[in-house]
Design a protein around this motif. Structure first.
Motif, short mmCIF file in Angstrom:
data_model
loop_
_atom_site.label_atom_id
_atom_site.label_comp_id
_atom_site.label_asym_id
_atom_site.label_seq_id
_atom_site.Cartn_x
_atom_site.Cartn_y
_atom_site.Cartn_z
N ARG A 67 0.78 -1.24 0.01
CA ARG A 67 0.02 0.07 -0.17
C ARG A 67 0.96 1.27 -0.07
O ARG A 67 0.61 2.19 -0.65
CB ARG A 67 -0.80 0.02 1.17
N LYS A 68 1.87 1.35 0.92
CA LYS A 68 2.91 2.27 1.05
C LYS A 68 3.62 2.45 -0.57
O LYS A 68 3.76 3.76 -0.92
CB LYS A 68 3.81 2.22 2.15
N LEU A 69 4.06 1.59 -1.15
CA LEU A 69 4.62 1.53 -2.34
C LEU A 69 3.89 2.17 -3.31
O LEU A 69 4.37 3.09 -4.02
CB LEU A 69 5.18 0.01 -2.75
N TYR A 74 4.25 8.84 -7.10
CA TYR A 74 3.63 9.86 -7.85
C TYR A 74 4.96 10.81 -8.20
O TYR A 74 5.06 10.94 -9.23
CB TYR A 74 2.68 10.75 -7.17
N GLU A 75 5.83 10.97 -7.18
CA GLU A 75 7.05 11.89 -7.64
C GLU A 75 8.06 11.35 -8.57
O GLU A 75 8.34 11.84 -9.57
CB GLU A 75 7.63 12.11 -6.41
N ARG A 98 13.67 7.78 -7.99
CA ARG A 98 13.64 6.35 -8.25
C ARG A 98 14.41 5.89 -6.81
O ARG A 98 14.00 4.98 -6.23
CB ARG A 98 14.47 5.94 -9.34
N GLU A 99 15.70 6.34 -6.58
CA GLU A 99 16.38 5.85 -5.62
C GLU A 99 15.84 6.11 -4.38
O GLU A 99 15.81 5.17 -3.30
CB GLU A 99 17.71 6.76 -5.43
N ALA A 114 9.65 -0.97 -11.24
CA ALA A 114 9.24 -0.70 -12.57
C ALA A 114 7.81 -0.65 -12.71
O ALA A 114 7.31 0.55 -13.34
CB ALA A 114 9.94 -1.40 -13.85
N HIS A 115 7.05 -1.71 -12.51
CA HIS A 115 5.75 -1.35 -12.58
C HIS A 115 5.31 -0.41 -11.77
O HIS A 115 4.19 0.44 -12.01
CB HIS A 115 5.04 -2.81 -12.18
N VAL A 116 5.65 0.04 -10.52
CA VAL A 116 5.08 0.90 -9.73
C VAL A 116 5.39 2.32 -10.37
O VAL A 116 4.56 3.25 -10.50
CB VAL A 116 5.69 0.84 -8.23
N ILE A 117 6.63 2.56 -10.83
CA ILE A 117 7.14 3.53 -11.55
C ILE A 117 6.08 4.05 -12.76
O ILE A 117 5.62 5.07 -13.09
CB ILE A 117 8.56 3.88 -11.85
N HIS A 118 5.83 2.88 -13.58
CA HIS A 118 5.06 3.06 -14.78
C HIS A 118 3.40 3.55 -14.30
O HIS A 118 3.17 4.49 -15.11
CB HIS A 118 5.00 1.70 -15.36
N LEU A 119 3.29 2.95 -13.35
CA LEU A 119 1.89 3.54 -12.86
C LEU A 119 2.16 5.06 -12.31
O LEU A 119 0.88 5.75 -12.72
CB LEU A 119 1.54 2.73 -11.64
N GLY A 120 3.13 5.12 -11.77
CA GLY A 120 3.16 6.72 -11.28
C GLY A 120 3.22 7.68 -12.45
O GLY A 120 2.81 8.72 -12.46
N ALA A 121 3.90 7.13 -13.62
CA ALA A 121 4.12 8.06 -14.85
C ALA A 121 2.47 7.95 -15.54
O ALA A 121 2.28 9.08 -15.89
CB ALA A 121 5.12 7.36 -15.71
N SER A 122 1.89 6.94 -15.48
CA SER A 122 0.38 7.05 -16.02
C SER A 122 -0.39 8.08 -15.26
O SER A 122 -1.07 8.63 -15.96
CB SER A 122 -0.10 5.76 -15.89
#
Length: 126
Positions: A67-69, A74-75, A98-99, A114-122
């Protein structure tokens, strides 16, 4: 041709199989994300049943970490979009974000990050 229910059941089973084929943290993330995104109360995957060989406390801890991840992306997602748009110094901002994401949410695989970052970018694009 499969009915909508049959397709949903197949995807649910595929999600379970995938979750069981990876380490615990990523497996819980896969199920948690499925439950948050693709299921309703009638077809959620019982995360405690799937990982019944683990303690409830350990599973609950990973659920909270998932949940926290998912609320920490967003950033880094925004920085990724900025970098894709080739704004000045955006790659440095992305790498730092990212770090920070990984440092503040340890224990997941590169694929999960990578999945979480992709979601954030979306989210940043909307």
């Amino acid at each position: 041709m499969d009915s909508q229910k049959e397709l949903e059941d197949k995807y649910k089973q595929k999600t379970i199989d995938r979750a069981l084929s990876v380490n615990l943290s990523d497996g819980i993330y896969i199920v948690f994300y499925y439950n948050e995104t693709y299921s309703n109360n009638n077809n959620q995957i019982n995360i405690f049943q799937i990982f019944k060989s683990k303690s409830r406390n350990e599973i609950q801890e990973w659920i909270e970490r998932c949940r926290k991840l998912l609320t920490s992306n967003y950033e880094v997602g925004d920085a990724l979009v900025e970098m894709a748009n080739q704004k000045v110094a955006s790659s440095i901002r992305y790498e730092k974000a990212r770090e920070e994401l990984i440092k503040n949410n340890p224990g997941f695989s590169e694929e999960t990050y990578a999945h979480v970052i992709h979601l954030g970018a979306s989210f940043a694009c909307h």
